[in-house]
Design an enzyme around this catalytic site. Structure first.
Site, PDB file in Angstrom:
ATOM      1  N   ASN A 189       0.864  -1.188   0.000  1.00  0.00           N
ATOM      2  CA  ASN A 189       0.000   0.000   0.000  1.00  0.00           C
ATOM      3  C   ASN A 189       0.901   1.238   0.000  1.00  0.00           C
ATOM      4  OD1 ASN A 189      -1.842   2.021   0.488  1.00  0.00           O
ATOM      5  ND2 ASN A 189      -2.176   1.476   2.648  1.00  0.00           N
ATOM      6  N   TRP A 190       0.927   1.920  -1.128  1.00  0.00           N
ATOM      7  CA  TRP A 190       1.811   3.078  -1.248  1.00  0.00           C
ATOM      8  C   TRP A 190       1.239   4.343  -0.603  1.00  0.00           C
ATOM      9  CZ3 TRP A 190       3.917   2.733  -6.996  1.00  0.00           C
ATOM     10  CH2 TRP A 190       4.890   1.732  -7.052  1.00  0.00           C
ATOM     11  N   LYS A 191      -0.021   4.311  -0.215  1.00  0.00           N
ATOM     12  CA  LYS A 191      -0.669   5.493   0.388  1.00  0.00           C
ATOM     13  C   LYS A 191      -0.452   6.701  -0.530  1.00  0.00           C
ATOM     14  CE  LYS A 191       0.370   3.435   4.811  1.00  0.00           C
ATOM     15  NZ  LYS A 191       0.199   3.521   6.241  1.00  0.00           N
ATOM     16  N   HIS A 220      -9.344   0.637   5.314  1.00  0.00           N
ATOM     17  CA  HIS A 220      -8.003   0.855   5.874  1.00  0.00           C
ATOM     18  C   HIS A 220      -8.134   1.776   7.093  1.00  0.00           C
ATOM     19  CE1 HIS A 220      -3.908   2.320   6.330  1.00  0.00           C
ATOM     20  NE2 HIS A 220      -3.533   1.206   5.733  1.00  0.00           N
ATOM     21  N   GLU A 233      -6.590   4.289   8.040  1.00  0.00           N
ATOM     22  CA  GLU A 233      -6.543   5.736   7.773  1.00  0.00           C
ATOM     23  C   GLU A 233      -7.882   6.231   7.216  1.00  0.00           C
ATOM     24  OE1 GLU A 233      -2.879   5.469   5.584  1.00  0.00           O
ATOM     25  OE2 GLU A 233      -1.954   4.850   7.463  1.00  0.00           O
ATOM     26  N   GLU A 255      -4.960  -5.430  10.705  1.00  0.00           N
ATOM     27  CA  GLU A 255      -3.974  -4.368  10.875  1.00  0.00           C
ATOM     28  C   GLU A 255      -4.273  -3.599  12.166  1.00  0.00           C
ATOM     29  OE1 GLU A 255      -2.120  -3.077   6.939  1.00  0.00           O
ATOM     30  OE2 GLU A 255      -4.031  -2.052   7.054  1.00  0.00           O
ATOM     31  N   GLY A 264       2.442   2.183  10.532  1.00  0.00           N
ATOM     32  CA  GLY A 264       3.306   3.346  10.327  1.00  0.00           C
ATOM     33  C   GLY A 264       4.030   3.802  11.573  1.00  0.00           C
ATOM     34  N   SER A 268       3.631  -2.183  10.253  1.00  0.00           N
ATOM     35  CA  SER A 268       5.093  -2.136  10.412  1.00  0.00           C
ATOM     36  C   SER A 268       5.779  -3.453  10.043  1.00  0.00           C
ATOM     37  CB  SER A 268       5.463  -1.690  11.829  1.00  0.00           C
ATOM     38  OG  SER A 268       5.004  -0.365  12.048  1.00  0.00           O
ATOM     39  N   GLY A 303       2.935  -1.167   4.175  1.00  0.00           N
ATOM     40  CA  GLY A 303       2.943   0.237   3.764  1.00  0.00           C
ATOM     41  C   GLY A 303       4.364   0.681   3.445  1.00  0.00           C
ATOM     42  N   GLY A 304       5.010   1.343   4.414  1.00  0.00           N
ATOM     43  CA  GLY A 304       6.317   1.964   4.212  1.00  0.00           C
ATOM     44  C   GLY A 304       7.346   1.093   3.496  1.00  0.00           C
TER      45      GLY A 304
HETATM   46  C1  PEP Z   1      -0.570  -0.070   5.792  1.00  0.00           C
HETATM   47  O1  PEP Z   1      -0.547   0.988   5.219  1.00  0.00           O
HETATM   48  O2  PEP Z   1      -1.531  -0.844   5.621  1.00  0.00           O
HETATM   49  C2  PEP Z   1       0.526  -0.423   6.690  1.00  0.00           C
HETATM   50  C3  PEP Z   1       0.486  -1.561   7.326  1.00  0.00           C
HETATM   51  O3  PEP Z   1       1.557   0.489   6.811  1.00  0.00           O
HETATM   52  P1  PEP Z   1       3.020   0.225   7.488  1.00  0.00           P
HETATM   53  O4  PEP Z   1       3.531  -1.070   6.923  1.00  0.00           O
HETATM   54  O5  PEP Z   1       3.839   1.395   7.058  1.00  0.00           O
HETATM   55  O6  PEP Z   1       2.808   0.124   8.953  1.00  0.00           O
END
Ligand code: PEP
Length: 247
Positions: free
Chosen positions: A8-10, A98, A100, A169, A175, A212, A233-234
């Site tokens: 997930n590039w957000k 999600h 966010e 999640e 994040g 994470s 994500g990251g």
């Molecule tokens: C996500 O955006 O779904 C996520 C899990 O982000 P991160 O891996 O950066 O915690």
């Protein structure tokens, strides 16, 4: 059960960075992989990523998804996109609910349920994201929270088991650099598996963990019985990390 690695590039990556990502990804892309891969870029780059995946020869292994859709077919919804538009641009998956979207943009359970239903009605495979906040975990209501989100998110009349994946999640792990321990993640994913087997008798719905996930903890998380892969994500912004976690 297949393995999954979804990125997930957000709201990250511009056109030049996406070009570079695919160039680097293709140069070390595994010849054979059992892992189902998908990248979820910002809407405006959907077609670019679909085109790049094809031209770099990775499209048969790596799908493209959307980070969000609106539940309506069309209309006066400024700034939104429909399921039909996402499909038209080449999306094969959507991310719905999600954390966010739930906690930053205030999406309600009802709206999330409507979005999942809209995706399923058009055959867009959907990752329903669920997870508790830190406050809910501390109050000991992790499972109640996750169960409520599952019940509501999968309540629509068009839901089909083969269109659904679930991502657990925990909000406090997204994040923050603070992942759930493999054992804690397994405990919730095991309960999700049990719940899903009641909801979709005889079908196996993939369960991903997100929060994470990085190259140095992916192996221990993905080796858990009821974790079929990751929503990252990251660490998905870097092609080397992405491919490390795929392997
Ligand atoms: C996500 O955006 O779904 C996520 C899990 O982000 P991160 O891996 O950066 O915690």
């Amino acid at each position: 059960m297949k393995n999954y690695l979804f990125g997930n590039w957000k709201m990250n990556m511009n056109g030049a960075e996406i070009d570079r990502f695919f160039h680097d990804l293709a140069s070390s892309f595994p010849e054979k992989s059992e892992t189902v891969m998908a990248i979820f870029p910002p809407f405006v780059y959907l077609e670019r990523t679909v085109r790049l995946a094809k031209s770099m020869g990775v499209a048969d292994k790596l799908s493209i998804g959307v980070q969000n859709v609106h539940e309506a077919d069309k209309g006066a919804y400024t700034g939104e996109i429909s399921v039909e538009m996402a499909l038209d641009c080449g999306a094969e998956y959507s991310l719905i609910g999600h954390s966010e979207r739930r906690h930053v943009f205030g999406e309600s359970e009802e709206r999330i349920a409507a979005k999942v239903n809209a995706c399923c009605s058009r055959g867009l495979r959907t990752v329903l994201c669920v997870g508790e906040t830190l406050e809910e975990r501390d109050r000991g209501v992790t499972w109640e929270t996750v169960e409520r989100q599952l019940k509501s998110g999968l309540s629509g009349d068009k839901i089909q088991s083969d269109s659904i994946l679930v991502a657990y999640e925990p909000v406090w792990a997204i994040g923050t650099g603070r992942s759930a321990s493999p054992e804690d993640a397994q405990e919730v994913c095991g309960a999700i598996r049990k719940w899903l087997s009641g909801r979709f008798a005889g079908a196996t719905v993939p369960i991903l963990y997100g929060g994470s996930v990085k190259p140095d903890n992916s192996e221990s998380l993905f080796s858990m019985t009821d974790i079929d892969g990751g929503l990252v994500g990251g660490a998905s912004l870097d092609p080397g990390s992405f491919l490390y976690m795929v392997r």
